[in-house]
Design an enzyme around this catalytic site. Structure first.
Site, mmCIF file in Angstrom:
data_model
loop_
_atom_site.group_PDB
_atom_site.id
_atom_site.type_symbol
_atom_site.label_atom_id
_atom_site.label_comp_id
_atom_site.label_asym_id
_atom_site.label_seq_id
_atom_site.Cartn_x
_atom_site.Cartn_y
_atom_site.Cartn_z
ATOM 1 C CB THR A 37 -0.748 0.140 1.270
ATOM 2 O OG1 THR A 37 -1.553 1.698 0.949
ATOM 3 C CG2 THR A 37 -0.099 -0.298 2.413
ATOM 4 C CG ASP A 38 -1.459 5.129 -0.873
ATOM 5 O OD1 ASP A 38 -1.865 4.554 0.089
ATOM 6 O OD2 ASP A 38 -1.543 5.985 -1.590
ATOM 7 C CD GLU A 39 -3.329 3.881 4.319
ATOM 8 O OE1 GLU A 39 -3.252 3.826 5.703
ATOM 9 O OE2 GLU A 39 -3.941 3.470 4.215
ATOM 10 C CG ASN A 78 -7.759 -0.066 -4.521
ATOM 11 O OD1 ASN A 78 -8.373 -0.864 -5.670
ATOM 12 N ND2 ASN A 78 -6.664 0.394 -4.110
ATOM 13 C CE LYS A 94 -0.322 -4.143 2.984
ATOM 14 N NZ LYS A 94 -1.042 -6.044 1.858
ATOM 15 C CE1 TYR A 100 -3.653 -2.041 5.855
ATOM 16 C CE2 TYR A 100 -3.389 0.063 5.241
ATOM 17 C CZ TYR A 100 -3.265 -1.486 4.593
ATOM 18 O OH TYR A 100 -3.214 -2.017 3.663
HETATM 19 P P1 NAD Z 1 -10.577 -6.083 2.668
HETATM 20 O O1 NAD Z 1 -10.856 -6.514 3.829
HETATM 21 O O2 NAD Z 1 -11.436 -6.218 1.715
HETATM 22 O O3 NAD Z 1 -10.275 -8.236 1.935
HETATM 23 C C1 NAD Z 1 -9.144 -8.905 2.363
HETATM 24 C C2 NAD Z 1 -9.492 -10.644 2.548
HETATM 25 O O4 NAD Z 1 -8.495 -10.969 3.346
HETATM 26 C C3 NAD Z 1 -10.245 -11.184 3.033
HETATM 27 O O5 NAD Z 1 -11.324 -11.800 2.310
HETATM 28 C C4 NAD Z 1 -10.701 -11.852 4.660
HETATM 29 O O6 NAD Z 1 -11.151 -13.246 4.555
HETATM 30 C C5 NAD Z 1 -8.865 -12.363 4.099
HETATM 31 N N1 NAD Z 1 -8.095 -12.682 5.596
HETATM 32 C C6 NAD Z 1 -7.465 -11.636 5.972
HETATM 33 N N2 NAD Z 1 -7.346 -12.719 6.863
HETATM 34 C C7 NAD Z 1 -6.345 -13.789 6.772
HETATM 35 C C8 NAD Z 1 -5.583 -14.792 6.888
HETATM 36 N N3 NAD Z 1 -5.003 -14.765 8.269
HETATM 37 N N4 NAD Z 1 -5.501 -16.167 5.981
HETATM 38 C C9 NAD Z 1 -6.622 -15.508 4.670
HETATM 39 N N5 NAD Z 1 -6.982 -15.114 4.614
HETATM 40 C C10 NAD Z 1 -7.078 -13.669 4.850
HETATM 41 O O7 NAD Z 1 -9.061 -6.502 2.182
HETATM 42 P P2 NAD Z 1 -8.389 -5.533 0.208
HETATM 43 O O8 NAD Z 1 -9.259 -4.320 0.226
HETATM 44 O O9 NAD Z 1 -8.886 -6.425 -0.331
HETATM 45 O O10 NAD Z 1 -7.013 -5.110 0.488
HETATM 46 C C11 NAD Z 1 -6.150 -6.070 -0.719
HETATM 47 C C12 NAD Z 1 -4.962 -6.045 -0.687
HETATM 48 O O11 NAD Z 1 -4.784 -4.588 -0.966
HETATM 49 C C13 NAD Z 1 -4.560 -5.553 1.748
HETATM 50 O O12 NAD Z 1 -3.140 -6.307 1.015
HETATM 51 C C14 NAD Z 1 -4.672 -4.478 1.300
HETATM 52 O O13 NAD Z 1 -3.984 -4.246 2.511
HETATM 53 C C15 NAD Z 1 -4.154 -3.446 -0.368
HETATM 54 N N6 NAD Z 1 -4.833 -2.427 -0.240
HETATM 55 C C16 NAD Z 1 -5.927 -2.107 -0.169
HETATM 56 C C17 NAD Z 1 -5.891 -1.108 -0.063
HETATM 57 C C18 NAD Z 1 -7.960 -0.219 -0.438
HETATM 58 O O14 NAD Z 1 -8.189 1.098 -0.898
HETATM 59 N N7 NAD Z 1 -8.658 -1.157 -0.262
HETATM 60 C C19 NAD Z 1 -5.406 0.150 -0.804
HETATM 61 C C20 NAD Z 1 -4.067 -0.558 -0.642
HETATM 62 C C21 NAD Z 1 -3.628 -1.440 -0.619
#
Ligand code: NAD
Length: 325
Positions: free
Chosen positions: A130-132, A184, A158, A154
Site C-alpha cells: 500500500t502507499d500508506e 481503491n 504492511k 496497519y
Molecule cells: P479486504 O479487507 O476487503 O479483504 C481482505 C481479505 O483477506 C478478506 O477476504 C479476508 O477474509 C482475507 N483474510 C484476512 N486475514 C486472512 C488470513 N489470515 N488468511 C487468509 N485470508 C485472510 O481487503 P482489500 O481492500 O481487498 O485489500 C486487499 C489488499 O490490498 C490488502 O493487502 C490491502 O492491504 C491492500 N490495499 C488495499 C487498499 C484499499 O484501498 N482497499 C489500498 C492499498 C492496499
C-alpha cells in the site's frame, strides 16, 4: 501455452475477488487455473466469488495464510502467488494491532517460506502492499525509492510484510514483485471504508461522519485500473522491483464528501464532523512514472464515471451490504 497456476490469497475480499473475477472473465488471460485461499474473516464474503463458482478452472479453500500446512499444500500446486490477504482497516488497527501483525507479517512470511521451499527462484510472488507504507507528505509524490515511514499499526504491518518479501528477493534471489497502490474504490467494498460507508448511510437517509477538518487528501484508484496494473506487474514486471500504482484523482475528504452527497442527492446538512482519527495521515501521493514508463500503465476510469457506477452498485445491491451494516 502452458497453463498458469495462480494462488490468490484474500480472494474473497474487495480487491482480491475483483482480481479473480477479472482473471476468469472475458478479458482474462484465458490460460489460468485460480485457487483462492481465504480465511473468511468479517471482510471476506463468499458471495463475491459467485460469478466464478462452479468453473472448472476455479477452486476455493477456506484457510489461514498463517497455517504452514494448508499453505504448503497449496503452494506445492501453484508457482504463482498474488498475495492480497490482510487485515486492511486502519481504524481497526488503532483499536488493536495483534491481528494485523499476525496476518500481514506472519502470514506473509509463511507464504514466502513455502514458496522458497517448493519453487526456489522459479515461482513468482506478487505482494500487494500500500502507499500508506511511505507515511504522509504535504507536497510532491513518493517515488518507489523513498524510505518507508508508516504511521498507523496497519501501515507498519504492511511495511513489514513488504520488506520481508523484498528481503527474500535479495537474500534468496526469489522472484518477488511488490505493488504499492493508492486508495481503491468500486463495488463489493466492505461498508466500513469511507466511500461505501458514506454511500450506504446516504442510501438509508442517514448522516455521514467526517473526520477532523476534512482536509486529509487521498488519491482514488478504481478497482479496474488497479487490476490492470497488477496484471501488468504479474505478467511483465521485473523480479525484486517495486511498482507504485495511483489513480490520478487526488481529493480532500471534504471534496470527496461533496461528490458523494451530490451523487446521492443530499446537501451538507447530512454531514457530522467527528473527532479525527488518531495519527491521521494528511496526504498520500505516489509517483507512478515507473509503472507508466516500464509497463505502459495508465488509469482509464474517470473518477466521475467510477463513482456513479459504484453508487449504482450499492443502490442496486442492498442484499449484499445490508447484513453488514
Ligand atoms: P479486504 O479487507 O476487503 O479483504 C481482505 C481479505 O483477506 C478478506 O477476504 C479476508 O477474509 C482475507 N483474510 C484476512 N486475514 C486472512 C488470513 N489470515 N488468511 C487468509 N485470508 C485472510 O481487503 P482489500 O481492500 O481487498 O485489500 C486487499 C489488499 O490490498 C490488502 O493487502 C490491502 O492491504 C491492500 N490495499 C488495499 C487498499 C484499499 O484501498 N482497499 C489500498 C492499498 C492496499
Amino acid at each position: 501455452m502452458t497453463r498458469q497456476n495462480i494462488l490468490v490469497t484474500g480472494g474473497a475480499g474487495f480487491i482480491g475477488s475483483h482480481y479473480v473475477r477479472t482473471l476468469l472473465g472475458p478479458d482474462g488471460p484465458g490460460d489460468v487455473r485460480v485457487t483462492v485461499l481465504d480465511k473468511l474473516t468479517y471482510a471476506g464474503n463468499p458471495a463475491n466469488l459467485d460469478p466464478v463458482r462452479g468453473r472448472p478452472e476455479f477452486s476455493f479453500v477456506q484457510g489461514d495464510v498463517c497455517d504452514p500446512r494448508t499453505v504448503g499444500e497449496l503452494v506445492a500446486e501453484h508457482d504463482q502467488i498474488v498475495h492480497f490477504a490482510a487485515e486492511s482497516h486502519v481504524d481497526r488497527s488503532i483499536a488493536g494491532a495483534g491481528a494485523f501483525v499476525h496476518t500481514n507479517v506472519l502470514g506473509t512470511q509463511v507464504l514466502l517460506d513455502a514458496m522458497l521451499r517448493q519453487h526456489g527462484t522459479d515461482g513468482t510472488f506478487v505482494h500487494i502492499s500500500t502507499d500508506e507504507v511511505y507515511g504522509s507528505l504535504d507536497v510532491g509524490s513518493w517515488p518507489e525509492t523513498d524510505p518507508l515511514r508508516p504511521n498507523s499499526p496497519y501501515a507498519a504491518s504492511k511495511a513489514s510484510g513488504d520488506l520481508l518479501a523484498l528481503a527474500h528477493h535479495r537474500t534468496h534471489g526469489m522472484d518477488i514483485r511488490v505493488t504499492r497502490c493508492a486508495n481503491n474504490y468500486g463495488p463489493h467494498q466492505f461498508p466500513e471504508k469511507v466511500i461505501p460507508l458514506f454511500l450506504t448511510r446516504l442510501l438509508d437517509g442517514r448522516k455521514v461522519p467526517l473526520y477532523g477538518d476534512g482536509e486529509n487528501i487521498r488519491d482514488w484508484l478504481h478497482l479496474d485500473d488497479h487490476i490492470q496494473a497488477i496484471e501488468l506487474v504479474r505478467t511483465r514486471g521485473r523480479a525484486g522491483e517495486i511498482y507504485n500504482i495511483g489513480g490520478g484523482t487526488e481529493l480532500s475528504n471534504k471534496e470527496l464528501t461533496d461528490r458523494l452527497l451530490t451523487v446521492c442527492g443530499y446537501g451538507w446538512d447530512r454531514v457530522e464532523y467527528v473527532e479525527d482519527r488518531k495519527g491521521h495521515d494528511r496526504r498520500y501521493s505516489v509517483d507512478c512514472s515507473k509503472i507508466t514508463a516500464e509497463l505502459g500503465y495508465r488509469p482509464r476510469k474517470p473518477f466521475e464515471t467510477g463513482l456513479l457506477e459504484t453508487y449504482a452498485w450499492y443502490r442496486d445491491n442492498r442484499a449484499w451490504w445490508e447484513p453488514l451494516t
